[in-house]
Motif scaffolding. Structure first.
Motif, mmCIF file in Angstrom:
data_model
loop_
_atom_site.group_PDB
_atom_site.id
_atom_site.type_symbol
_atom_site.label_atom_id
_atom_site.label_comp_id
_atom_site.label_asym_id
_atom_site.label_seq_id
_atom_site.Cartn_x
_atom_site.Cartn_y
_atom_site.Cartn_z
ATOM 1 N N LEU A 30 19.621 -97.532 -20.506
ATOM 2 C CA LEU A 30 18.604 -98.510 -20.177
ATOM 3 C C LEU A 30 19.189 -99.598 -19.290
ATOM 4 C CD1 LEU A 30 15.663 -99.398 -20.719
ATOM 5 C CD2 LEU A 30 16.528 -100.746 -22.649
ATOM 6 N N GLY A 31 18.461 -99.917 -18.228
ATOM 7 C CA GLY A 31 18.880 -100.983 -17.336
ATOM 8 C C GLY A 31 19.767 -100.539 -16.198
ATOM 9 N N VAL A 32 20.108 -99.266 -16.116
ATOM 10 C CA VAL A 32 21.002 -98.765 -15.074
ATOM 11 C C VAL A 32 20.192 -98.022 -14.006
ATOM 12 C CG1 VAL A 32 22.941 -97.246 -14.523
ATOM 13 C CG2 VAL A 32 22.925 -98.559 -16.671
ATOM 14 N N LYS A 33 20.393 -98.397 -12.750
ATOM 15 C CA LYS A 33 19.769 -97.714 -11.632
ATOM 16 C C LYS A 33 20.849 -97.052 -10.788
ATOM 17 C CE LYS A 33 16.475 -98.314 -7.838
ATOM 18 N NZ LYS A 33 15.573 -99.263 -7.141
ATOM 19 N N TRP A 34 20.645 -95.758 -10.421
ATOM 20 C CA TRP A 34 21.633 -95.050 -9.617
ATOM 21 C C TRP A 34 21.131 -94.857 -8.187
ATOM 22 C CZ3 TRP A 34 19.371 -90.699 -7.784
ATOM 23 C CH2 TRP A 34 18.363 -90.109 -8.570
ATOM 24 N N PHE A 35 22.086 -94.690 -7.255
ATOM 25 C CA PHE A 35 21.789 -94.525 -5.832
ATOM 26 C C PHE A 35 22.686 -93.420 -5.278
ATOM 27 C CE2 PHE A 35 21.443 -98.918 -7.103
ATOM 28 C CZ PHE A 35 20.192 -99.312 -6.649
ATOM 29 N N ILE A 36 22.130 -92.560 -4.442
ATOM 30 C CA ILE A 36 22.924 -91.558 -3.718
ATOM 31 C C ILE A 36 22.888 -91.934 -2.238
ATOM 32 C CG2 ILE A 36 23.171 -89.130 -3.082
ATOM 33 C CD1 ILE A 36 21.818 -88.380 -5.700
ATOM 34 N N TYR A 37 24.092 -92.130 -1.671
ATOM 35 C CA TYR A 37 24.212 -92.510 -0.266
ATOM 36 C C TYR A 37 24.929 -91.395 0.509
ATOM 37 C CZ TYR A 37 23.067 -97.349 -1.521
ATOM 38 O OH TYR A 37 22.447 -98.473 -1.965
ATOM 39 N N GLU A 38 24.681 -91.395 1.818
ATOM 40 C CA GLU A 38 25.403 -90.487 2.723
ATOM 41 C C GLU A 38 25.987 -91.317 3.843
ATOM 42 O OE1 GLU A 38 23.827 -87.367 5.817
ATOM 43 O OE2 GLU A 38 23.855 -86.442 3.805
ATOM 44 N N ASN A 43 29.260 -87.317 4.225
ATOM 45 C CA ASN A 43 29.728 -87.267 2.838
ATOM 46 C C ASN A 43 28.798 -88.085 1.944
ATOM 47 O OD1 ASN A 43 32.168 -85.825 3.537
ATOM 48 N ND2 ASN A 43 32.909 -87.779 4.397
ATOM 49 N N GLN A 44 28.492 -87.533 0.778
ATOM 50 C CA GLN A 44 27.611 -88.218 -0.164
ATOM 51 C C GLN A 44 28.407 -88.820 -1.321
ATOM 52 O OE1 GLN A 44 24.404 -85.696 -1.489
ATOM 53 N NE2 GLN A 44 23.445 -85.623 0.556
ATOM 54 N N TYR A 45 27.952 -89.935 -1.800
ATOM 55 C CA TYR A 45 28.591 -90.577 -2.944
ATOM 56 C C TYR A 45 27.527 -91.322 -3.746
ATOM 57 C CZ TYR A 45 28.352 -94.752 0.009
ATOM 58 O OH TYR A 45 27.915 -95.774 0.802
ATOM 59 N N VAL A 46 27.884 -91.650 -4.993
ATOM 60 C CA VAL A 46 26.940 -92.265 -5.930
ATOM 61 C C VAL A 46 27.373 -93.705 -6.226
ATOM 62 C CG1 VAL A 46 25.912 -92.163 -8.241
ATOM 63 C CG2 VAL A 46 26.388 -90.049 -6.972
ATOM 64 N N ASP A 47 26.429 -94.590 -6.256
ATOM 65 C CA ASP A 47 26.664 -95.970 -6.677
ATOM 66 C C ASP A 47 25.633 -96.309 -7.754
ATOM 67 O OD1 ASP A 47 27.790 -98.439 -6.808
ATOM 68 O OD2 ASP A 47 26.694 -99.257 -5.093
ATOM 69 N N GLN A 48 25.875 -97.397 -8.501
ATOM 70 C CA GLN A 48 24.911 -97.770 -9.545
ATOM 71 C C GLN A 48 24.852 -99.277 -9.727
ATOM 72 O OE1 GLN A 48 26.299 -95.901 -13.162
ATOM 73 N NE2 GLN A 48 27.630 -97.616 -13.672
ATOM 74 N N ASP A 49 23.726 -99.718 -10.228
ATOM 75 C CA ASP A 49 23.514 -101.121 -10.594
ATOM 76 C C ASP A 49 23.270 -101.155 -12.105
ATOM 77 O OD1 ASP A 49 22.811 -103.706 -11.005
ATOM 78 O OD2 ASP A 49 20.945 -103.641 -9.838
ATOM 79 N N PRO A 50 24.254 -101.630 -12.895
ATOM 80 C CA PRO A 50 24.095 -101.599 -14.362
ATOM 81 C C PRO A 50 23.186 -102.701 -14.908
ATOM 82 C CG PRO A 50 26.188 -102.603 -13.796
ATOM 83 C CD PRO A 50 25.572 -102.171 -12.497
ATOM 84 N N ARG A 51 22.693 -103.570 -14.036
ATOM 85 C CA ARG A 51 21.839 -104.666 -14.485
ATOM 86 C C ARG A 51 20.573 -104.708 -13.643
ATOM 87 N NH1 ARG A 51 25.636 -108.115 -17.189
ATOM 88 N NH2 ARG A 51 24.449 -110.019 -16.856
#
Length: 418
Positions: A30-38, A43-51
């Protein structure tokens, strides 16, 4: 040969050139949003916002009153409950706080103390967008009726002293100002009376005096005196007598003054006795001998006397005549430092045994008695009043016209010459 491989891991945040491919809320957190960037190279990688507020992150701030009223020494207490939606503690600070009266101090993880600042009445403490009410009251006092105080002892001063009860062991700070004597030998014959300059913490004498003050505090702690000195001001000054010392330090931002380096002829120290403590008029004395002399003279300046059985200049306590004075041979050969005994190295205390002070074997000998000598209790009784000679934490009205006028006049007192 040893070959060492170093692995460096770098976190690279998304750049403006990177393309957001997809985003969403985590199903398991709960409260975590994920992002997939290129990135530009595909190259693709994942980032997240835990708040992420969008994905259910939330915080809850609750203020509760643990102790509704307080004063300048005994604070009102507010507890802070700041958690996220999962009940986890959230970090917080005092940047966005305010009080309508008093001074708020964070103590520990979840507690705020609110001390009085000389004003009384209801107040509002605000943290973020939350607020809660508290109250600041006058400090309680030990009333004196027909020269008998609330403890049943004779008190020669008419001042009602701040009092929290017999078992109060709160440590109070006395801000100490020291006038280091400027000699004619060092500074010349044509030397006027007055303060020549202030010595700051970078001056070599500051460290010397800081160590001396630590010795004062050690003696007080071992004797059960609930006072600690803070070296607040160090001045280079020239003076001839107690009158000079008192005149040049009236209104200075300290609670107690000691002139060090000279005294009257054939004495180690002298003091002007005060039995009534007022703002802007610090008790003052002079000394040129040991740390025990310093404390002896300071003791005189706040109402302590030599004692009725002293070798010379016998006198009972100037404020508390039943116990506010020294005594000889209390702990075998150990004497109260207000006496003229050769081992005057502590303050008598009716609540302690000699072995608690000197860490030595004594056959259950009390280190004082209210019927004859308890200088620790006498000091503890005046400690709050002396600490308010300089009201460093009190509210100062920005309008000069509304500030109280401090008189430069001084009460006629007793001079004690040792």
């Amino acid at each position: 040969m040893r070959i060492i491989f170093l692995l460096f891991v770098f976190y690279v945040s998304p750049t403006y050139a990177d393309t957001l491919i997809k985003s969403g809320c985590s199903k398991g957190y709960l409260g975590v949003k994920w992002f997939i960037y290129e990135d530009a190279d595909g190259n693709q990688y994942v980032d997240q916002d835990p708040r992420s507020w969008e994905c259910g992150f939330d915080r809850f701030l609750n203020l509760n009153v643990e102790k509704e009223s307080g004063d300048r020494f005994n604070p009102a207490i507010v507890t802070v409950d700041y958690k996220d939606m999962l009940g986890r503690n959230e970090p917080w600070g005092m940047v966005h706080h305010s009080t309508t009266v008093g001074k708020a101090v964070r103590v520990g993880r979840d507690t705020v103390y609110i001390f009085g600042d000389g004003r009384t009445g209801d107040g509002i403490f605000t943290l973020g967008r939350e607020e809660i009410q508290f109250r600041i009251e006058e400090e309680p006092v030990c009333e004196v009726d027909s020269r008998i105080d609330c403890e049943g002892y004779r008190q020669n001063s008419s001042q009602d002293l701040i009092y929290y009860g017999e078992d109060d062991d709160r440590v109070v700070t006395w801000e100490l100002g020291v006038l280091v004597y400027a000699t004619h030998y060092t500074h010349g014959d044509d030397l006027p009376v007055g303060i020549m300059g202030e010595l700051d913490e970078e001056h070599p004498l500051w460290d010397k005096w800081q160590k001396r003050v630590e010795q004062y505090n050690s003696i007080y702690e071992e004797s059960g005196v609930h006072i600690r000195y803070k070296l607040s001001k160090l001045w280079l000054a020239h003076y001839h007598n107690l009158y000079d010392v008192g005149t040049m330090t009236t209104g200075k931002p300290v609670d107690v003054v000691l002139g060090y380096g000279t005294s009257y002829v054939d004495t180690c120290g002298v003091a002007r006795v005060q039995t009534h403590f007022r703002e802007g008029k610090p008790p003052y004395s002079m000394s040129r001998c040991s740390v025990y002399t310093d404390l002896h003279e300071i003791g005189h300046s706040v109402g302590l006397a030599h004692g009725p059985e002293n070798q010379l200049w016998q006198a009972t306590g100037y404020i508390f005549p039943e116990f506010g004075h020294g005594w000889n041979d209390i702990c075998n050969g150990k004497d109260d430092l207000m006496s003229y005994g050769r081992e005057g190295v502590f303050h008598s205390n009716s609540k302690l045994y000699c072995d608690e002070i000197f860490r030595d074997w004594y056959p259950a000998i009390l280190a004082g008695g209210r019927e004859w000598s308890d200088t620790a209790h006498a000091l503890n009784r005046v400690r709050y009043g002396v600490s308010l000679v300089h009201k460093e934490n009190d509210y100062v009205d920005p309008d000069l016209r509304l500030r109280p006028i401090q008189s430069k006049a001084r009460r006629i007192g007793i001079e004690v010459i040792d």
